[in-house]
Design an enzyme around this catalytic site. Structure first.
Site, PDB file in Angstrom:
ATOM      1  N   LYS A  81       0.958  -1.105  -0.101  1.00 16.91           N
ATOM      2  CA  LYS A  81       0.061  -0.013   0.045  1.00 16.91           C
ATOM      3  C   LYS A  81       0.954   1.286  -0.017  1.00 16.91           C
ATOM      4  O   LYS A  81       1.757   1.100   0.732  1.00 16.91           O
ATOM      5  CB  LYS A  81      -0.993  -0.166   1.396  1.00 16.91           C
ATOM      6  CG  LYS A  81      -1.858   1.045   1.424  1.00 16.91           C
ATOM      7  CD  LYS A  81      -2.904   1.221   2.497  1.00 16.91           C
ATOM      8  CE  LYS A  81      -3.797   2.197   2.501  1.00 16.91           C
ATOM      9  NZ  LYS A  81      -4.529   2.224   3.814  1.00 16.91           N
ATOM     10  N   SER A 155      -9.233   2.727   3.276  1.00 16.75           N
ATOM     11  CA  SER A 155      -8.250   3.332   2.292  1.00 16.75           C
ATOM     12  C   SER A 155      -7.473   2.399   1.446  1.00 16.75           C
ATOM     13  O   SER A 155      -6.654   2.745   0.794  1.00 16.75           O
ATOM     14  CB  SER A 155      -7.732   4.270   3.106  1.00 16.75           C
ATOM     15  OG  SER A 155      -6.590   3.685   3.988  1.00 16.75           O
ATOM     16  N   SER A 179      -9.503   0.436   7.273  1.00 15.54           N
ATOM     17  CA  SER A 179      -9.402   0.389   6.039  1.00 15.54           C
ATOM     18  C   SER A 179      -8.649  -0.681   5.753  1.00 15.54           C
ATOM     19  O   SER A 179      -8.154  -0.650   4.314  1.00 15.54           O
ATOM     20  CB  SER A 179      -7.983   1.756   6.049  1.00 15.54           C
ATOM     21  OG  SER A 179      -8.642   3.039   6.317  1.00 15.54           O
TER      22      SER A 179
END
Length: 479
Positions: A81, A155, A179
């Site tokens: 990520k 996210s 997230s």
């Protein structure tokens, strides 16, 4: 084995093929890179690819295997990520407000490389990870492989889309208010938020956030357990290390949990408004019934969360957003909605923040009384499945925030308490969108969640379901 079967074999499946010599790490890396090139134009799951380094690392993994190394992640392609440092690249965090390349890998990336994993690229996220959808001015809209008109959540939406589409078998993710769990639920994946501190965040822990946790998104419980075994544990000099798990996480995923006492709560936290969709309510009820059939004691139970607690959570949330925004190297490049969301946090002084932290510890102690009588909490992840991509495009900070509190209010409490929590697939809607439920365990009891989630997976398998390569929604097991 055909390409798609290999792509969807998962961490454990690909590792077994590598062990048997039926595939090489080089071939796996080439497969991942080829699928990314072919499919990511529509998904937009990757912000950067490390093609040359990935192929070199895959060749190194093959050499290690020839020399007798049989590590569980040796040669496995993994994505990272875009809020986790990869040496020599800019950690953009979903924005154009950062420009300085990272001097070294984050500790979690270093551990993956040490285990022989092949880092293929960096996945997209919303600006600074502030939203439960993955869209930004800098990187555009990331789309859900199950339906390209839907969001993969956020996210960690790029990580979820990459795994769900079979681009990589696992991807690093981060969870500060859901997230990991929200994208897992949107994309039909297993997503475990470990207990706070289980996976080191260095050097990102300099932000002093106690809500953000690193973990992984995978297709199966065992896959997540294998990754967690490689990345967990204290760093040298860590004076707040957690107790060691009772077993390896992979062993826990292969073990029966035994009879557990499980509380079910479908209520929205106080201070939020909304209602569960029929599909989400059906998934929760069906999972409760299945748990009873599996021999667990399941009862309905309210969560003790009041009006003062809302003020504590909001104060800490907005102060945290302010602190994240203040880290931007080029704040003028931040989105207007991001800057607006940081303004309430400027009212939270250091003194007030310290008082809120004390109050939060009291809140956590009270919430954990639920676990005096129950081993696990069963709750929703979201009030409805993945929403339309671009739904909040052009909306301001206040409108967007109020909207998200009606969609995903069930997650942040467990970041506040630090407890492990997981999103577990629970079937599909009639339109073919993934459904999920959330499991929350006592502090530091990831092994309980892994054993229970694996039991659910065995009784109601999900990893064999694949989204269509074109992204049009399909009907799977309907709830």
């Amino acid at each position: 084995m055909v390409e798609t079967d290999l792509a969807y074999a998962g961490v454990a499946g690909q590792a077994e093929l590598l062990r048997r010599g039926e595939i090489s790490a080089r071939e796996l890396a080439e497969l991942a890179l080829a699928r990314i090139q072919r499919l990511d134009g529509e998904l937009n799951a990757f912000a950067a690819l490390y093609r040359d380094r990935a192929l070199a690392d895959a060749d190194a993994a093959d050499r290690r295997r020839r020399e007798g190394d049989e590590g569980a992640l040796l040669g496995i392609p993994i994505a990272v990520k875009d809020e986790i440092d990869v040496a020599g690249t800019v950690t953009s965090r979903g924005t154009g407000a950062f420009a300085t390349p990272s001097a070294q890998d984050a500790e979690v990336v270093r551990r993956l490389r040490a285990a022989g994993a092949v880092i293929v690229g960096r996945t997209t996220m919303p600006e600074l990870g502030l939203w439960p959808f993955t869209e930004s001015i800098t990187w555009g809209i990331t789309r859900n492989p199950w339906d390209l008109e839907r969001t993969p959540g956020g996210s960690s939406g790029g990580s979820a889309a990459a795994v769900a589409a079979g681009l990589v078998p696992a991807a690093l993710a981060a969870d500060g208010a859901g997230s990991i769990r929200i994208p897992a639920a949107c994309c039909g994946l297993f997503g475990l938020k470990p207990h706070t501190g289980r996976v080191p965040r260095a050097p990102h822990d300099r932000d002093r956030s106690h809500w953000i946790v690193f973990g992984a998104l995978t297709r199966s419980v065992l896959d997540s357990a294998i990754v967690l075994d490689a990345i967990h544990g204290p760093v040298a000099g860590d004076g707040a290390a957690l107790r060691a798990p009772r077993s390896s996480f992979a062993e826990a995923a292969r073990s029966e949990p035994g009879p557990l006492r499980i509380a079910v709560s479908a209520a929205f936290p106080r201070g939020t408004l909304g209602r569960l969709s029929g599909g989400v309510r059906g998934a929760l009820d069906a999972t409760a019934d299945l748990l009873r059939e599996l021999g667990h004691e399941v009862v309905e139970r309210d969560i003790d969360f009041g009006g003062r607690d809302v003020a504590i959570i909001l104060g800490l949330l907005f102060r945290g957003i302010r602190d994240v925004v203040d880290e931007a190297e080029r704040p003028q490049r931040l989105e207007r909605r991001t800057r607006a969301l940081a303004r309430p946090g400027r009212l939270v002084s250091d003194r007030l923040f310290a008082r809120l932290r004390v109050a939060e510890r009291g809140l956590a102690a009270r919430l954990q009384r639920l676990f005096d009588d129950h081993d696990v909490l069963l709750a929703p992840v979201m009030s409805r499945p993945a929403v339309r991509a671009g739904l909040m495009e052009g909306r301001g900070a206040t409108v967007t925030y109020l909207w998200e509190t009606g969609w995903v209010p069930f997650n942040v409490l467990w970041n506040s308490t630090g407890q492990p929590a997981a999103s577990v697939p629970a079937g599909f809607t009639g339109e073919g969108l993934p459904l999920a439920v959330q499991l929350v365990a006592r502090p530091q009891e990831e092994t309980t969640l892994l054993s229970l989630a694996a039991q659910l997976e065995a009784a109601r398998p999900w990893a064999q379901h694949r989204p269509p390569e074109g992204g049009a929604a399909v009907t799977g097991a309907v709830l």
